[in-house]
Write a protein that holds these residues in place. Structure first.
Motif, PDB file in Angstrom:
ATOM      1  N   ALA A  21       0.895  -1.347  -0.022  1.00  0.00           N
ATOM      2  CA  ALA A  21      -0.170   0.043  -0.055  1.00  0.00           C
ATOM      3  C   ALA A  21       0.755   1.334  -0.125  1.00  0.00           C
ATOM      4  N   ALA A  22       2.040   1.271   0.710  1.00  0.00           N
ATOM      5  CA  ALA A  22       2.935   2.380   0.490  1.00  0.00           C
ATOM      6  C   ALA A  22       3.943   2.461  -0.748  1.00  0.00           C
ATOM      7  N   PHE A  23       4.246   1.521  -0.775  1.00  0.00           N
ATOM      8  CA  PHE A  23       5.651   1.599  -1.964  1.00  0.00           C
ATOM      9  C   PHE A  23       5.124   0.571  -3.007  1.00  0.00           C
ATOM     10  N   GLY A  24       3.776   0.296  -3.430  1.00  0.00           N
ATOM     11  CA  GLY A  24       3.535  -0.407  -4.465  1.00  0.00           C
ATOM     12  C   GLY A  24       3.977  -1.822  -4.683  1.00  0.00           C
ATOM     13  N   ASN A  25       3.167  -2.513  -5.569  1.00  0.00           N
ATOM     14  CA  ASN A  25       3.339  -3.964  -5.838  1.00  0.00           C
ATOM     15  C   ASN A  25       4.425  -4.441  -6.623  1.00  0.00           C
ATOM     16  N   THR A  26       5.917  -3.637  -6.234  1.00  0.00           N
ATOM     17  CA  THR A  26       6.869  -4.074  -7.259  1.00  0.00           C
ATOM     18  C   THR A  26       7.888  -4.553  -6.470  1.00  0.00           C
ATOM     19  N   ALA A  27       9.011  -5.180  -7.092  1.00  0.00           N
ATOM     20  CA  ALA A  27      10.155  -5.679  -6.319  1.00  0.00           C
ATOM     21  C   ALA A  27      11.136  -4.623  -6.083  1.00  0.00           C
ATOM     22  N   PHE A  28      11.804  -4.426  -4.967  1.00  0.00           N
ATOM     23  CA  PHE A  28      12.897  -3.555  -4.666  1.00  0.00           C
ATOM     24  C   PHE A  28      13.874  -3.251  -5.640  1.00  0.00           C
ATOM     25  N   LEU A  29      14.037  -4.283  -6.574  1.00  0.00           N
ATOM     26  CA  LEU A  29      15.396  -4.300  -7.511  1.00  0.00           C
ATOM     27  C   LEU A  29      14.689  -4.437  -8.959  1.00  0.00           C
ATOM     28  N   THR A  30      15.312  -3.830  -9.930  1.00  0.00           N
ATOM     29  CA  THR A  30      14.875  -3.875 -11.331  1.00  0.00           C
ATOM     30  C   THR A  30      15.611  -4.715 -11.820  1.00  0.00           C
ATOM     31  N   LEU A  31      15.513  -6.100 -12.103  1.00  0.00           N
ATOM     32  CA  LEU A  31      16.447  -6.938 -12.609  1.00  0.00           C
ATOM     33  C   LEU A  31      16.374  -7.372 -14.093  1.00  0.00           C
ATOM     34  N   PRO A  32      17.184  -7.940 -14.859  1.00  0.00           N
ATOM     35  CA  PRO A  32      17.109  -8.244 -16.202  1.00  0.00           C
ATOM     36  C   PRO A  32      16.205  -9.486 -16.514  1.00  0.00           C
ATOM     37  N   PRO A  33      15.599  -9.862 -17.484  1.00  0.00           N
ATOM     38  CA  PRO A  33      15.034 -11.177 -17.661  1.00  0.00           C
ATOM     39  C   PRO A  33      16.072 -12.248 -17.774  1.00  0.00           C
ATOM     40  N   PHE A  34      15.735 -13.405 -17.366  1.00  0.00           N
ATOM     41  CA  PHE A  34      16.650 -14.401 -17.195  1.00  0.00           C
ATOM     42  C   PHE A  34      16.463 -15.628 -18.306  1.00  0.00           C
ATOM     43  N   HIS A  35      17.333 -15.914 -18.755  1.00  0.00           N
ATOM     44  CA  HIS A  35      17.529 -16.874 -19.782  1.00  0.00           C
ATOM     45  C   HIS A  35      18.520 -17.898 -19.816  1.00  0.00           C
ATOM     46  N   VAL A  36      18.278 -19.278 -19.885  1.00  0.00           N
ATOM     47  CA  VAL A  36      19.289 -20.404 -20.009  1.00  0.00           C
ATOM     48  C   VAL A  36      19.220 -20.723 -21.509  1.00  0.00           C
ATOM     49  N   GLU A  37      20.223 -20.190 -22.210  1.00  0.00           N
ATOM     50  CA  GLU A  37      20.382 -20.482 -23.695  1.00  0.00           C
ATOM     51  C   GLU A  37      21.160 -21.807 -24.142  1.00  0.00           C
ATOM     52  N   HIS A  38      21.791 -22.470 -23.261  1.00  0.00           N
ATOM     53  CA  HIS A  38      22.339 -23.672 -23.614  1.00  0.00           C
ATOM     54  C   HIS A  38      22.389 -24.630 -22.484  1.00  0.00           C
ATOM     55  N   LEU A  39      22.326 -25.862 -22.623  1.00  0.00           N
ATOM     56  CA  LEU A  39      22.481 -26.764 -21.443  1.00  0.00           C
ATOM     57  C   LEU A  39      23.844 -26.828 -20.740  1.00  0.00           C
ATOM     58  N   ALA A  40      24.763 -26.728 -21.663  1.00  0.00           N
ATOM     59  CA  ALA A  40      26.050 -26.411 -20.996  1.00  0.00           C
ATOM     60  C   ALA A  40      26.250 -25.550 -19.984  1.00  0.00           C
ATOM     61  N   GLN A  41      25.322 -24.375 -19.917  1.00  0.00           N
ATOM     62  CA  GLN A  41      25.399 -23.306 -19.056  1.00  0.00           C
ATOM     63  C   GLN A  41      25.060 -23.946 -17.489  1.00  0.00           C
ATOM     64  N   TYR A  42      24.587 -25.054 -17.488  1.00  0.00           N
ATOM     65  CA  TYR A  42      24.432 -25.319 -16.007  1.00  0.00           C
ATOM     66  C   TYR A  42      25.656 -25.975 -15.270  1.00  0.00           C
ATOM     67  N   GLY A  43      26.558 -26.369 -16.153  1.00  0.00           N
ATOM     68  CA  GLY A  43      27.892 -26.579 -15.812  1.00  0.00           C
ATOM     69  C   GLY A  43      28.738 -25.372 -15.409  1.00  0.00           C
ATOM     70  N   LEU A  44      28.379 -24.361 -15.890  1.00  0.00           N
ATOM     71  CA  LEU A  44      28.923 -23.150 -15.424  1.00  0.00           C
ATOM     72  C   LEU A  44      28.284 -22.418 -14.368  1.00  0.00           C
ATOM     73  N   PHE A  45      27.082 -22.646 -14.092  1.00  0.00           N
ATOM     74  CA  PHE A  45      26.280 -22.271 -13.060  1.00  0.00           C
ATOM     75  C   PHE A  45      26.801 -23.046 -11.781  1.00  0.00           C
ATOM     76  N   ALA A  46      27.203 -24.394 -12.041  1.00  0.00           N
ATOM     77  CA  ALA A  46      27.636 -25.331 -10.935  1.00  0.00           C
ATOM     78  C   ALA A  46      28.930 -24.537 -10.404  1.00  0.00           C
ATOM     79  N   ALA A  47      29.639 -24.339 -11.450  1.00  0.00           N
ATOM     80  CA  ALA A  47      31.109 -24.057 -11.051  1.00  0.00           C
ATOM     81  C   ALA A  47      30.808 -22.376 -10.451  1.00  0.00           C
ATOM     82  N   LEU A  48      29.983 -21.685 -10.796  1.00  0.00           N
ATOM     83  CA  LEU A  48      29.732 -20.368  -9.977  1.00  0.00           C
ATOM     84  C   LEU A  48      29.195 -20.565  -8.527  1.00  0.00           C
ATOM     85  N   GLY A  49      28.555 -21.514  -8.380  1.00  0.00           N
ATOM     86  CA  GLY A  49      28.077 -21.849  -7.053  1.00  0.00           C
ATOM     87  C   GLY A  49      29.397 -22.322  -6.127  1.00  0.00           C
ATOM     88  N   VAL A  50      30.261 -23.016  -6.682  1.00  0.00           N
ATOM     89  CA  VAL A  50      31.422 -23.432  -5.709  1.00  0.00           C
ATOM     90  C   VAL A  50      32.214 -21.933  -5.422  1.00  0.00           C
TER      91      VAL A  50
END
Length: 567
Positions: A200-229
């Protein structure tokens, strides 16, 4: 239910007031709504100082909030969440009622004058203090008092970040440390109530404006796993540097505590002069990084700068949270990682923004070891289901890496450094100094792993225990066998009486004779049957048996009776 809703409403209104205070003080000290995104420009209130005004603002801010915290609520110093965790774990949920006011003013002054900290720690402490105060006024039992504190934390997170689910899981995963239907229901009521007021005070929006998320290739999951470590390592590194700098500040400062924020503010001001992006929470910088607005070298500089600036703010006695800084650090790490991967394997890596979003959650999980909260809040910030799989993968690996590298989290390490273990009893508790060896009973007659179930059924029928230990031919502990397991097998197949006991033996919690009784109780409460085996230090041979009755006798003997106390 009524109290949970009331606490949620109070936390929602408190978050509105707190955010207004931050905005007001930021305008007052810097002349901008958020100076982190102003690019080192001058303060319109004092244009003749140019960008150098940032050297003065932390000093002035410290002169204001330093005496306030030192005089009225010393627990308002720092990032706040550990104090709430301690209050829930060992103080029955009791929090000084004036903490909410002092914490709001001190944190708003600290952030507004350039302190590089977040607003989630303060709002958790503010909401929790409101819950504790309301519980005290309503004279609720201790268990309900803890729950109201968690409701305040949930409501504060929900209203401040427009993330009602994250508020619920933050309070259960970090504040309560347990999940139950009652806790979930109460915190949901508080979180929803606070979210409605916040929206009611701030509106129904997230406190951050973030870009759309896309996984464009299955090999990215390996990169995401390494990023997690990598993010897990960075999260632990952030924790270690934070407390190392705090130790350095403790060692260097010899003056009165109320003056410490102002004196240390000079060092913080110099950091802000070099990197004005470190001023305050820094959400504009974070958003720009997720959209690819910085080169890799500058992203890494911002990462290191945020660790130093946040650690210094906390070390000099500032008041603010570490949740937002961990998101900031994760975004810089992820953006740098994604940009580098894009240069090395351009057809596979995809956009850097996806890695920045995953890095935010992974570094927070590595620092706090709250994976559920990390997943939920990033999902609520983006509103994109496509982020879930890579986010869960990276966060789980970051959490596992953090657990391998460190015993404590960014929250519990602060308490352990003060000699406080949240999983141990409160100081001077009756069970605090006893070991399992002092209270354990004799070992029940063990079952041979080669014995048949018919023999086991006869022995279990005559035993006082619903569970008996199982040993192999060499006398080494092989597990336990419960009467229930034998009954279920025999009921389903009466001809199974000749089956061997070893086939049904189940591993049990490995209690050792030198283990603290307070620690062993956690395993005993969760165990089936009436007791648990106690092993020697190498965990091979049985030396005793711990039952609920023996633990209760130890507690009863340790607590003085009213007559003895009177004598």
């Amino acid at each position: 239910m009524v109290l949970a809703i009331a606490v949620g409403a109070g936390a929602g209104l408190g978050s509105i007031a707190f955010r207004w205070l931050i905005t007001t003080f930021t305008h007052l000290f810097s002349g901008h709504a958020d100076y982190a995104g102003a690019g080192g420009s001058a303060n319109p209130h004092v244009p003749w100082l140019g960008a150098a005004f940032v050297i003065i603002t932390p000093i002035v801010g410290g002169l204001l909030y330093g005496p306030l915290v030192d005089r009225f609520a010393k627990e308002a110093r720092g990032h706040g969440v550990p104090e709430v965790m301690l209050a829930v774990a060992q103080r029955g949920g009791r929090i000084n009622p004036q903490v909410s006011v002092v914490k709001a003013l001190a944190s708003a002054l600290c952030i507004g004058s350039g302190g590089s900290v977040g607003r989630e720690g303060p709002i958790v402490q503010i909401g929790s203090a409101l819950g504790s105060t309301l519980g005290r006024l309503a004279k609720v039992p201790e268990g309900r008092m803890r729950l109201l504190v968690a409701c305040g934390a949930a409501g504060g997170i929900a209203a401040t970040f427009n993330a009602p689910l994250a508020g619920v899981f933050f309070s259960m995963e970090l504040i309560l440390g347990t999940f139950s239907a009652e806790a979930f229901g109460a915190t949901v009521l508080a979180s929803v109530t606070a979210s409605v007021i916040g929206r009611a005070a701030f509106g129904n929006t997230a406190f951050l404006t973030l870009p759309p998320f896309h996984v464009e290739h299955l090999a990215q999951y390996g990169l995401f796993a390494a990023l997690g470590v990598v993010a897990g390592v960075v999260g632990v590194g952030f924790t270690r540097i934070l407390y190392w700098i705090e130790d350095a500040c403790d060692w260097a400062w010899r003056g009165p505590e109320w003056l410490r924020p102002a004196a240390g503010g000079l060092l913080l001001g110099l950091v802000l002069l070099v990197l004005p992006e470190m001023y305050g929470v820094g959400y504009p910088v974070l958003e720009k990084a997720t959209k690819g607005g910085y080169v890799v070298a500058f992203l890494l500089l911002l990462l290191v700068g945020k660790i130093v600036a946040t650690s210094l703010t906390i070390g000099i006695g500032g008041s603010g949270g570490v949740f937002a800084p961990s998101l900031f650090i994760g975004a810089m790490l992820g953006a740098a990682y994604g940009t580098t991967a894009g240069h090395l394997i351009p057809g596979v890596a995809g956009g850097a923004g996806a890695y920045a979003l995953v890095g935010m959650g992974a570094v927070f999980a590595g620092a706090s070891r709250a994976p559920i909260t990390a997943v939920v809040i990033l999902f609520e910030l983006t509103g994109q289901y496509s982020i879930i799989l890579p986010l869960m993968l990276a966060i789980v690996l970051a959490t596992a890496t953090s657990r391998l590298l460190s015993r404590d989290t960014i929250y519990t390490l602060k308490l352990r450094r003060r000699g406080i273990d949240l999983h141990a009893p409160a100081p001077h508790a009756a069970l605090g100094t006893q070991t399992v060896q002092t209270v354990m009973e004799a070992v029940p007659a063990p079952l041979s792993a080669k014995a048949d179930l018919g023999t086991a059924a006869d022995l279990l029928t005559r035993s006082d225990h619903g569970v008996l230990p199982v040993v192999d031919d060499h006398g080494r502990f092989a597990g336990t066998l419960s009467a229930r397991a034998v009954a279920e097998v025999l009921a389903g197949a009466p001809d199974a009486r000749l089956s061997q006991v070893g086939e049904l033996a189940q591993p049990a919690s490995a209690l050792t004779a030198d283990m603290s009784l307070a620690v062993a109780l956690h395993a005993l409460v969760a165990a089936p049957g009436t007791g648990l085996p106690v092993l020697d230090p190498v965990k091979e041979h049985l030396v005793g048996w711990l039952t609920h009755q023996s633990a209760l006798r130890a507690l009863h003997a340790a607590v003085p009776t009213p007559a003895a106390s009177a004598a």
